[in-house]
Design a protein around this motif. Structure first.
Motif, PDB file in Angstrom:
ATOM      1  N   VAL A 196       0.834  -1.364   0.110  1.00 47.77           N
ATOM      2  CA  VAL A 196      -0.015  -0.085   0.036  1.00 47.77           C
ATOM      3  C   VAL A 196       0.836   1.174   0.038  1.00 47.77           C
ATOM      4  CG1 VAL A 196      -1.714   1.287   1.440  1.00 47.77           C
ATOM      5  CG2 VAL A 196      -2.083  -1.155   1.250  1.00 47.77           C
ATOM      6  N   SER A 197       1.942   1.342   0.770  1.00 45.08           N
ATOM      7  CA  SER A 197       2.937   2.346   1.135  1.00 45.08           C
ATOM      8  C   SER A 197       3.501   2.642  -0.581  1.00 45.08           C
ATOM      9  CB  SER A 197       3.938   2.233   1.814  1.00 45.08           C
ATOM     10  OG  SER A 197       4.874   3.149   1.836  1.00 45.08           O
ATOM     11  N   ASP A 198       3.963   1.647  -1.161  1.00 47.79           N
ATOM     12  CA  ASP A 198       4.619   1.661  -2.324  1.00 47.79           C
ATOM     13  C   ASP A 198       3.670   2.464  -3.597  1.00 47.79           C
ATOM     14  OD1 ASP A 198       6.959   0.956  -1.501  1.00 47.79           O
ATOM     15  OD2 ASP A 198       7.003  -0.859  -2.574  1.00 47.79           O
ATOM     16  N   ILE A 199       2.476   1.953  -3.531  1.00 53.58           N
ATOM     17  CA  ILE A 199       1.364   2.514  -4.483  1.00 53.58           C
ATOM     18  C   ILE A 199       1.111   3.958  -4.142  1.00 53.58           C
ATOM     19  CG2 ILE A 199      -0.997   2.329  -5.078  1.00 53.58           C
ATOM     20  CD1 ILE A 199      -0.617  -0.730  -4.980  1.00 53.58           C
ATOM     21  N   THR A 200       1.210   4.237  -2.798  1.00 53.05           N
ATOM     22  CA  THR A 200       0.545   5.504  -2.576  1.00 53.05           C
ATOM     23  C   THR A 200       1.678   6.455  -2.968  1.00 53.05           C
ATOM     24  OG1 THR A 200      -0.538   4.968  -0.646  1.00 53.05           O
ATOM     25  CG2 THR A 200       0.015   7.142  -0.686  1.00 53.05           C
ATOM     26  N   SER A 201       3.074   5.954  -2.566  1.00 55.27           N
ATOM     27  CA  SER A 201       4.258   6.836  -3.132  1.00 55.27           C
ATOM     28  C   SER A 201       4.530   6.982  -4.553  1.00 55.27           C
ATOM     29  CB  SER A 201       5.663   6.299  -2.604  1.00 55.27           C
ATOM     30  OG  SER A 201       5.416   6.294  -1.079  1.00 55.27           O
ATOM     31  N   VAL A 229       2.092   7.211  -6.762  1.00 57.63           N
ATOM     32  CA  VAL A 229       0.959   8.177  -7.180  1.00 57.63           C
ATOM     33  C   VAL A 229       1.547   9.553  -6.712  1.00 57.63           C
ATOM     34  CG1 VAL A 229      -1.160   9.259  -6.665  1.00 57.63           C
ATOM     35  CG2 VAL A 229      -0.885   6.794  -6.893  1.00 57.63           C
ATOM     36  N   ALA A 230       2.315   9.736  -5.816  1.00 54.26           N
ATOM     37  CA  ALA A 230       2.671  11.081  -5.282  1.00 54.26           C
ATOM     38  C   ALA A 230       3.940  11.507  -6.095  1.00 54.26           C
ATOM     39  CB  ALA A 230       3.251  10.843  -3.763  1.00 54.26           C
ATOM     40  N   ASN A 231       4.737  10.669  -6.820  1.00 51.84           N
ATOM     41  CA  ASN A 231       5.832  11.114  -7.580  1.00 51.84           C
ATOM     42  C   ASN A 231       5.358  10.977  -8.922  1.00 51.84           C
ATOM     43  OD1 ASN A 231       6.090   8.305  -8.391  1.00 51.84           O
ATOM     44  ND2 ASN A 231       7.573   7.822  -6.616  1.00 51.84           N
ATOM     45  N   GLY A 232       4.038  10.498  -9.386  1.00 48.86           N
ATOM     46  CA  GLY A 232       3.754  10.763 -10.769  1.00 48.86           C
ATOM     47  C   GLY A 232       3.896   9.502 -11.455  1.00 48.86           C
ATOM     48  N   THR A 233       4.462   8.350 -10.827  1.00 52.88           N
ATOM     49  CA  THR A 233       4.724   7.086 -11.594  1.00 52.88           C
ATOM     50  C   THR A 233       3.530   6.421 -11.925  1.00 52.88           C
ATOM     51  OG1 THR A 233       6.852   6.621 -10.211  1.00 52.88           O
ATOM     52  CG2 THR A 233       5.859   4.752 -11.258  1.00 52.88           C
TER      53      THR A 233
END
Length: 325
Positions: free
Chosen positions: A264-269, A271-275
């Motif tokens: 969940v953390s990786d998916i959230t990150s 989204v935040a960095n535009g990946t």
């Protein structure tokens, strides 16, 4: 007695002595004939010498023309061969590999043809004109080799730049930093200015400054796009691995819970960095949840004596059956 007297009829002559009535040759007439014969022979001799000189001149000119034509043909063949040779070999040769440059090959052929000419005058005339012919051919061939060398160097540099892109996209964090500096330029860790790969090509005269700017900008966009795609692919792979861990009921609850939280953390990150976009994140989370629940359900039904009852409990929530649910 009367003595007769005679009247003088003619005057007396002072010429006395006998008169020579024999035939005498004229020396002047004889000399004139001899001179005429001599003139004829001299003319014949001059004519013969003139024809001999003319014949020699024709022979020399013919030998010179033949040698020049042979040199032209040999140079043309050499020029055609150079187009398929390494341009560095054309320009400089390689003594270690017994490779001669075009200039050396051409001069070798010139010397060979000159050595075959016996007449010194013809050889001298041939060498004088042939050296100029070789020089003109050398200028043309060397220019073509330099152009091909520039193209070759440019192609090699472009390939190297493309590899830097790959290393940025596929490498780890340290690789990305190092190769980004090589490709795009900037300052290294010691504060030294580093010129980017494409601007280095411009400095070497392989491309223009404008082209270097265009290629650098295009590479940056390409790297960003590929890096985003690569990061998204890596995210999906890692998510799949965490789903396997979270859905494995034989593993400890702590390890399974960590897998879920990390996913969940990786998916959230991402989204935040535009990946990835938010929609893509929701899609990943939904799929990961479904796959995890499915894996847990299969594990529980395999262990349970009542697979149907277990399935019904899972569909109802199943919190009591498994902590991850």
């Amino acid at each position: 007695m009367r003595v007769p007297t005679y009247q003088r009829q003619t005057a007396t002559t002072a010429k006395t002595g006998a008169t020579n009535f024999s035939v005498r040759a004229n020396p002047g007439a004889l000399a004139a004939g001899t001179r005429a014969v001599g003139d004829i022979f001299a003319q014949v001799e001059r004519t013969a010498i003139s024809w001999y000189e003319q014949e020699q001149k024709i022979k020399r000119q013919e030998k010179l023309s033949q040698s020049e034509i042979e040199l032209d043909n040999a140079l043309e063949a050499l020029k055609n061969e150079q187009r398929n040779r390494d341009p560095m070999m054309v320009l400089d040769g390689d003594p270690g590999k017994n490779e001669l440059s075009f200039s050396e090959l051409a001069m070798s052929k010139l010397d060979e043809l000159a050595f075959a000419i016996d007449d010194k005058k013809v050889r001298s005339a041939f060498l004088s004109a042939a050296r100029q012919t070789v020089n003109r051919s050398q200028i043309s061939v060397n220019q073509d080799a330099r152009n091909r060398l520039i193209d070759q160097r440019a192609a090699t540099s472009l390939q190297a730049a493309a590899k830097l892109e790959d290393k940025i996209v596929m490498g780890n964090g340290a690789d990305r930093v190092e190769n980004s500096l090589k490709l795009f330029g900037g300052q290294d860790s010691e504060g030294n200015e580093v010129i980017g790969a494409y601007y280095q090509m411009a400095a070497e005269g392989l491309i223009t400054e404008t082209k270097a700017f265009e290629l650098t900008r295009s590479a940056k966009k390409n790297v960003d796009k590929r890096q985003q795609e690569a990061d998204a692919a890596i995210l999906e792979i890692n998510t799949g691995r965490r789903v396997i861990t979270a859905g494995d009921i034989t593993k400890t609850p702590a390890a399974r819970e960590k897998a879920v939280n990390d996913g969940v953390s990786d998916i959230t990150s991402a989204v935040a960095n535009g990946t990835i976009t938010r929609d893509k994140a929701e899609e990943l989370l939904t799929k990961a949840t479904d796959d995890t629940v499915r894996a847990i359900g299969l594990g529980l039904m395999t262990q349970s004596g009542d697979a149907t009852g277990t399935a019904m409990e899972i569909f109802s929530g199943g919190a009591e059956l498994d902590p991850i649910l």
